[in-house]
Design an enzyme around this catalytic site. Structure first.
Site, PDB file in Angstrom:
ATOM      1  N   LYS A   9      -5.975  67.012  57.237  1.00 29.42           N
ATOM      2  CA  LYS A   9      -5.944  68.460  57.009  1.00 29.42           C
ATOM      3  C   LYS A   9      -7.330  69.041  57.238  1.00 29.42           C
ATOM      4  O   LYS A   9      -8.318  68.533  56.704  1.00 29.42           O
ATOM      5  CB  LYS A   9      -5.493  68.764  55.587  1.00 29.42           C
ATOM      6  N   SER A  25      -1.507  74.039  73.507  1.00 27.77           N
ATOM      7  CA  SER A  25      -2.162  73.152  72.555  1.00 27.77           C
ATOM      8  C   SER A  25      -3.191  73.889  71.712  1.00 27.77           C
ATOM      9  O   SER A  25      -3.327  75.096  71.781  1.00 27.77           O
ATOM     10  CB  SER A  25      -2.851  71.986  73.262  1.00 27.77           C
ATOM     11  N   TYR A  58      -0.181  70.367  69.852  1.00 31.01           N
ATOM     12  CA  TYR A  58      -0.884  69.087  69.909  1.00 31.01           C
ATOM     13  C   TYR A  58      -2.377  69.336  70.150  1.00 31.01           C
ATOM     14  O   TYR A  58      -2.775  70.406  70.605  1.00 31.01           O
ATOM     15  CB  TYR A  58      -0.294  68.174  70.988  1.00 31.01           C
TER      16      TYR A  58
END
Length: 116
Positions: A9, A25, A58
């Site tokens: 995180k 992305s 991603y």
């Protein structure tokens, strides 16, 4: 039994750019990626603190120590420069291992996305 838990995180990082015409992305400063144990191509979930948007994409490696957090392609429509976002990835693991697993948590400076 297998369950999904938070693996990594990056909490409250500032968006430095949004490039609608890129393939897609999120580009993340390599230093932040390493601190959060993220790899290029890894699936991440993004939460925009400013507008409540939630989406997945991603990771693409950005320039080390640049502070770059750029949303690319269609995801660029869900953020604006200077928005604050949270970036998370999840891992699937055995239930018993998950009980003791400690995720990588990174709390960058919201001013410049540095780790100091």
């Amino acid at each position: 039994m297998q369950i999904q838990v938070v693996k990594s995180k990056i909490h409250r990082v500032k968006v430095t750019g949004a490039d609608l015409n890129y393939i897609g992305s999120i580009t993340i400063d390599e230093t932040l990626m390493e601190a959060a144990n993220l790899i290029e191509g890894e699936k991440v979930f993004i939460v925009n603190v400013n507008n409540g948007e939630r989406f997945e994409t991603y990771v693409i490696k950005g320039l080390r120590n640049s502070g770059e957090i750029t949303l690319n392609g269609p995801a660029a429509r869900k953020v604006q420069k200077d928005d604050i976002i949270i970036i998370m990835s999840y891992a699937t693991m055995d239930f018993e291992k998950a009980k003791t697993f400690k995720p990588w948590m990174v709390f960058p400076n919201e001013k410049d996305n540095s780790l100091t």
